[in-house]
Scaffold this motif. Structure first.
Motif, PDB file in Angstrom:
ATOM      1  N   HIS A 160      56.453  47.979  39.946  1.00 57.25           N
ATOM      2  CA  HIS A 160      57.373  47.940  38.802  1.00 57.25           C
ATOM      3  C   HIS A 160      56.506  47.663  37.581  1.00 57.25           C
ATOM      4  O   HIS A 160      56.352  46.521  37.150  1.00 57.25           O
ATOM      5  CB  HIS A 160      58.425  46.845  38.989  1.00 57.25           C
ATOM      6  CG  HIS A 160      59.527  46.891  37.980  1.00 57.25           C
ATOM      7  ND1 HIS A 160      60.855  47.005  38.316  1.00 57.25           N
ATOM      8  CD2 HIS A 160      59.519  46.853  36.627  1.00 57.25           C
ATOM      9  CE1 HIS A 160      61.593  47.031  37.231  1.00 57.25           C
ATOM     10  NE2 HIS A 160      60.799  46.926  36.185  1.00 57.25           N
ATOM     11  N   ARG A 161      55.919  48.717  37.044  1.00 53.47           N
ATOM     12  CA  ARG A 161      54.905  48.569  36.002  1.00 53.47           C
ATOM     13  C   ARG A 161      55.537  48.563  34.612  1.00 53.47           C
ATOM     14  O   ARG A 161      55.966  49.596  34.099  1.00 53.47           O
ATOM     15  CB  ARG A 161      53.870  49.687  36.116  1.00 53.47           C
ATOM     16  CG  ARG A 161      53.046  49.608  37.391  1.00 53.47           C
ATOM     17  CD  ARG A 161      52.206  50.850  37.602  1.00 53.47           C
ATOM     18  NE  ARG A 161      51.112  50.960  36.674  1.00 53.47           N
ATOM     19  CZ  ARG A 161      49.890  50.456  36.889  1.00 53.47           C
ATOM     20  NH1 ARG A 161      49.635  49.804  38.014  1.00 53.47           N
ATOM     21  NH2 ARG A 161      48.930  50.604  36.001  1.00 53.47           N
ATOM     22  N   ILE A 162      55.610  47.378  34.033  1.00 48.85           N
ATOM     23  CA  ILE A 162      56.042  47.260  32.635  1.00 48.85           C
ATOM     24  C   ILE A 162      54.914  46.674  31.788  1.00 48.85           C
ATOM     25  O   ILE A 162      54.619  47.166  30.708  1.00 48.85           O
ATOM     26  CB  ILE A 162      57.349  46.443  32.492  1.00 48.85           C
ATOM     27  CG1 ILE A 162      57.240  45.084  33.190  1.00 48.85           C
ATOM     28  CG2 ILE A 162      58.527  47.221  33.052  1.00 48.85           C
ATOM     29  CD1 ILE A 162      58.467  44.201  33.011  1.00 48.85           C
ATOM     30  N   LEU A 163      54.263  45.646  32.303  1.00 47.54           N
ATOM     31  CA  LEU A 163      53.112  45.079  31.595  1.00 47.54           C
ATOM     32  C   LEU A 163      51.918  46.031  31.636  1.00 47.54           C
ATOM     33  O   LEU A 163      51.176  46.156  30.663  1.00 47.54           O
ATOM     34  CB  LEU A 163      52.701  43.752  32.240  1.00 47.54           C
ATOM     35  CG  LEU A 163      53.491  42.503  31.872  1.00 47.54           C
ATOM     36  CD1 LEU A 163      52.981  41.327  32.679  1.00 47.54           C
ATOM     37  CD2 LEU A 163      53.392  42.205  30.401  1.00 47.54           C
TER      38      LEU A 163
ATOM     39  N   ASN B 212      48.967  31.828  29.108  1.00 48.11           N
ATOM     40  CA  ASN B 212      47.884  32.715  29.508  1.00 48.11           C
ATOM     41  C   ASN B 212      48.158  34.148  29.050  1.00 48.11           C
ATOM     42  O   ASN B 212      49.195  34.457  28.447  1.00 48.11           O
ATOM     43  CB  ASN B 212      47.646  32.638  31.021  1.00 48.11           C
ATOM     44  CG  ASN B 212      48.567  33.532  31.813  1.00 48.11           C
ATOM     45  OD1 ASN B 212      49.742  33.698  31.476  1.00 48.11           O
ATOM     46  ND2 ASN B 212      48.051  34.120  32.869  1.00 48.11           N
ATOM     47  N   VAL B 213      47.219  35.024  29.318  1.00 43.94           N
ATOM     48  CA  VAL B 213      47.273  36.418  28.861  1.00 43.94           C
ATOM     49  C   VAL B 213      48.561  37.104  29.302  1.00 43.94           C
ATOM     50  O   VAL B 213      49.271  37.725  28.497  1.00 43.94           O
ATOM     51  CB  VAL B 213      46.048  37.192  29.397  1.00 43.94           C
ATOM     52  CG1 VAL B 213      46.225  38.705  29.193  1.00 43.94           C
ATOM     53  CG2 VAL B 213      44.781  36.712  28.728  1.00 43.94           C
ATOM     54  N   GLU B 214      48.862  37.004  30.580  1.00 46.08           N
ATOM     55  CA  GLU B 214      50.023  37.712  31.121  1.00 46.08           C
ATOM     56  C   GLU B 214      51.328  37.199  30.509  1.00 46.08           C
ATOM     57  O   GLU B 214      52.255  37.977  30.267  1.00 46.08           O
ATOM     58  CB  GLU B 214      50.054  37.558  32.640  1.00 46.08           C
ATOM     59  CG  GLU B 214      51.067  38.453  33.334  1.00 46.08           C
ATOM     60  CD  GLU B 214      50.992  38.356  34.844  1.00 46.08           C
ATOM     61  OE1 GLU B 214      51.996  38.718  35.496  1.00 46.08           O
ATOM     62  OE2 GLU B 214      49.947  37.916  35.373  1.00 46.08           O
ATOM     63  N   THR B 215      51.398  35.905  30.245  1.00 48.04           N
ATOM     64  CA  THR B 215      52.597  35.340  29.625  1.00 48.04           C
ATOM     65  C   THR B 215      52.806  35.939  28.239  1.00 48.04           C
ATOM     66  O   THR B 215      53.910  36.380  27.901  1.00 48.04           O
ATOM     67  CB  THR B 215      52.484  33.811  29.525  1.00 48.04           C
ATOM     68  OG1 THR B 215      52.136  33.278  30.800  1.00 48.04           O
ATOM     69  CG2 THR B 215      53.798  33.202  29.071  1.00 48.04           C
ATOM     70  N   PHE B 216      51.755  35.948  27.419  1.00 45.00           N
ATOM     71  CA  PHE B 216      51.888  36.497  26.071  1.00 45.00           C
ATOM     72  C   PHE B 216      52.199  37.987  26.095  1.00 45.00           C
ATOM     73  O   PHE B 216      52.953  38.487  25.251  1.00 45.00           O
ATOM     74  CB  PHE B 216      50.609  36.243  25.268  1.00 45.00           C
ATOM     75  CG  PHE B 216      50.518  34.854  24.693  1.00 45.00           C
ATOM     76  CD1 PHE B 216      51.502  34.369  23.839  1.00 45.00           C
ATOM     77  CD2 PHE B 216      49.457  34.026  25.009  1.00 45.00           C
ATOM     78  CE1 PHE B 216      51.427  33.084  23.307  1.00 45.00           C
ATOM     79  CE2 PHE B 216      49.374  32.745  24.484  1.00 45.00           C
ATOM     80  CZ  PHE B 216      50.358  32.264  23.626  1.00 45.00           C
ATOM     81  N   ALA B 217      51.638  38.728  27.039  1.00 43.37           N
ATOM     82  CA  ALA B 217      51.879  40.173  27.118  1.00 43.37           C
ATOM     83  C   ALA B 217      53.341  40.473  27.450  1.00 43.37           C
ATOM     84  O   ALA B 217      53.847  41.565  27.147  1.00 43.37           O
ATOM     85  CB  ALA B 217      50.956  40.812  28.146  1.00 43.37           C
ATOM     86  N   ASN B 218      54.038  39.517  28.072  1.00 43.68           N
ATOM     87  CA  ASN B 218      55.456  39.699  28.374  1.00 43.68           C
ATOM     88  C   ASN B 218      56.349  39.564  27.152  1.00 43.68           C
ATOM     89  O   ASN B 218      57.473  40.083  27.133  1.00 43.68           O
ATOM     90  CB  ASN B 218      55.901  38.656  29.408  1.00 43.68           C
ATOM     91  CG  ASN B 218      55.780  39.135  30.832  1.00 43.68           C
ATOM     92  OD1 ASN B 218      56.477  40.059  31.248  1.00 43.68           O
ATOM     93  ND2 ASN B 218      54.881  38.525  31.583  1.00 43.68           N
ATOM     94  N   ILE B 219      55.893  38.844  26.131  1.00 46.28           N
ATOM     95  CA  ILE B 219      56.748  38.492  24.997  1.00 46.28           C
ATOM     96  C   ILE B 219      57.299  39.711  24.249  1.00 46.28           C
ATOM     97  O   ILE B 219      58.518  39.791  24.002  1.00 46.28           O
ATOM     98  CB  ILE B 219      56.003  37.541  24.039  1.00 46.28           C
ATOM     99  CG1 ILE B 219      55.577  36.268  24.767  1.00 46.28           C
ATOM    100  CG2 ILE B 219      56.872  37.218  22.829  1.00 46.28           C
ATOM    101  CD1 ILE B 219      56.707  35.491  25.410  1.00 46.28           C
TER     102      ILE B 219
END
Length: 596
Positions: A116-119, A321-328
């Motif tokens: 499920h590729r969104i990021l 972390n990186v992944e958290t910010f990329a979700n925003i």
């Protein structure tokens, strides 16, 4: 109207770069130019496509054809046959291991189909060094939308999404933002933790390399919501490509008005600085990371107060972390409620996993929270290498735990993993087959955490060393059942009294392997054997005279001259000279060499 060029996408993640992807880019360009086809095609070096096992990867975008393990020698054929004659180059297509069928479209390959590729969606589609491509795919639209809202409304949207920090702890991101905004003190700081120190983990690195602007945009939105005007990205210096693309992204964002003073004509100003870490694992811990940014040795401090109240330079600080910010940006554009529909009730969204170990499809996979370990390993990962049996999955890095084969239907979410004695961590997932010794594995991870201990607190500094000594004693065949009691007691003390997360979680590999694989510890202690044949001092080799053909192959390959015999007569292994390297077992074509 100008003719729009077709695109050729070459995976430009670190893995594919290391195997020649940059050379493919130049070769494609020169070959297209030589054949007068350069006006028809753009060749783009993207971020990581995720399918590392099959790299370097090339995708012909017009028909979604994916070619695997491409070399420079293949370029002329790809241009002449696929691009010029519209014929597939069959030998470079992915082979489905189940039925040996060649698959042309990446959309039909299980590795991609089950994700499920969104990021990671843009990581293999855009040039990460060109801000225009990010903008053309909706980049920075979320930031612009935020300027039309109150900062508190943005925080509320993040809370509605139920996004939990992807760095390991799983603390609700919206609450952390709210605490930082409401804390007394000015200025406030935003920190992106890109210090990815787990062995085998490369999730954050790949997001930065493939879509750095998504991280910058997430930090900008956090700054606007919290009331901060400055952010730091703490990234390890061992990630040169990630650092390079971050610097390019920051320069381009400043040049186009997305970073700096009065962004997009608003009253909001924000700057981002890069701090390169020196590779200390403990600097993944928030307070140690902040000490490092301040110019001090990276060592944690006791809490409270938490960093949201007293963080960088004793000011309120929000660290994700990186992944958290990329979700925003995704949450802002789709809405918190829609985001919360992905995953589970208490673990929403997706998780990027680094698949490594004894698995066919190593690489990077983005899956919805709640997917089972079984689906990840056997559908996305393609099963276990060489037809061997799965023994366990180690998840969460050195601080994580081991999940046995009988628990493969366990969902991957924060709470389920914690109850099973593991943790999400940053998302490293190491697949272990029947040849893995779980005692040796626990020793490996404990040696890592002991070496990475900053030494500030006694439980971690001395406790991990003592546990490592005990494990070495057990793997040497000198252990007793009292050692198990000591390991359990030390684990409990270290987890309850260490200063930071590194120490508190260091015993997890021991605790989980004792919980699920106690029989392997007993075999080492009671039977003085290593069931997996890994621990050298518990292994012996012998030659079965009935099967020995006296071919001298084992004798010729033995590095310690421990095998005696001559052609025509069965050989013998002199145990006193044997170093237990296992070469004789590996080289014997008649299965005459036996263990034990």
């Amino acid at each position: 109207m100008a003719h729009e060029k077709q695109r050729i996408l070459i995976c430009g993640g670190t893995g594919c770069i290391s195997t020649g992807a940059s050379n493919l880019l130049e070769s494609f360009k020169s070959t297209l130019k030589a054949k007068n086809m350069d006006c028809e095609y753009d060749v783009i070096l993207t971020g990581c496509h995720g399918f590392c096992e099959q790299g370097p990867i090339v995708i012909i975008e017009k028909d979604n054809t994916l070619y695997c393990q491409v070399t420079i020698d293949d370029i002329d054929e790809l241009v002449s046959q696929h691009l010029a004659a519209n014929q597939l180059v069959e030998r470079l297509l992915y082979i489905n291991p189940i039925d040996n069928r060649r698959i042309s479209s990446h959309k039909d390959i299980n590795f991609y189909k089950k994700q499920h590729r969104i990021l990671l969606d843009l990581c293999g589609k855009i040039d990460p060094e060109n801000i225009s491509e990010y903008i053309n795919h909706g980049g920075y639209a979320a930031l612009q939308a935020c300027f039309e809202q109150k900062p508190t409304d943005i925080i509320e949207e993040i809370k509605v999404s139920k996004l939990r920090g992807r760095g390991g702890g799983g603390f609700p991101a919206g609450l952390k933002w709210e605490y930082t905004r409401n804390a007394d003190g000015d200025p406030k700081y935003i920190i992106c933790n890109a210090d990815e120190g787990d062995p085998g983990a490369f999730m954050d690195r790949s997001i930065i390399e493939g879509n750095p602007h998504s991280v910058l945009e997430g930090m900008l939105i956090a700054g606007y919501a919290i009331g901060s005007n400055i952010g730091y990205i703490y990234v390890r210096a061992e990630y040169p490509l990630a650092v390079k693309r971050l610097r390019i992204a920051i320069d381009q964002a400043e040049a186009t008005g997305y970073l700096g003073e009065n962004i997009l004509g608003s009253n909001f100003s924000f700057q981002i600085k890069i701090k390169e870490g020196a590779g200390a694992f403990v600097c993944g811990e928030s307070s140690a990371l902040m000490h490092s940014i301040e110019g001090h040795r990276g060592m944690p401090r006791s809490r409270p107060p938490n960093s949201t109240k007293k963080g960088l330079w004793s000011k309120p600080t929000c660290l994700n972390n990186v992944e958290t910010f990329a979700n925003i940006p995704l949450i802002i554009l789709m809405g918190g409620n829609e985001f919360a529909k992905i995953g589970t009730e208490n673990s929403t969204g997706t998780k990027v996993l680094a698949l490594t170990g004894k698995i066919n499809n190593t690489g990077l996979a983005e899956v919805p929270m709640g997917i089972s370990l079984r689906d990840v390993i056997f559908d996305i990962g393609g099963g276990i290498k060489d037809g061997k049996k799965l023994k366990a999955v180690q998840i969460g890095g050195p601080s994580g735990g081991c999940i046995p084969e009988e628990m493969l239907d366990l969902p991957i979410d924060f709470d389920s993993l914690y109850k099973a004695g593991a943790m999400m961590g940053s998302g490293g997932l190491v697949v272990l087959d029947e040849s893995t010794c779980m005692v040796d594995l626990a020793k490996f991870f404990l040696e890592f955490t002991h070496n990475e201990s900053c030494g500030k607190c006694t439980p971690c500094r001395e406790g991990t060393y003592r546990m490592l000594q005990i494990l070495e004693k057990i793997t040497d065949g000198l252990g007793t059942q009292d050692d198990i009691i000591h390991l359990e007691r030390l684990s409990n003390n270290i987890m309850n009294s260490s200063l930071c997360g590194l120490g508190k979680s260091a015993p997890n590999p021991i605790v989980s392997t004792l919980r699920y694989f106690r029989y392997e510890y007993d075999a080492h202690i009671e039977d003085k054997t290593c069931p997996s044949g890994v621990c050298k001092k518990l292994i012996s080799y012998r030659i079965d005279s009935m099967n020995c053909k006296a071919c001298t192959i084992c004798l010729k390959h033995c590095p310690s001259q421990a095998i005696i015999g001559e052609r025509g007569k069965p050989h013998l292994i002199v145990s006193e000279n044997c170093t237990r390297c296992g070469i004789c077992l590996e080289k014997c074509p008649f299965q005459a060499v036996k263990m034990g």
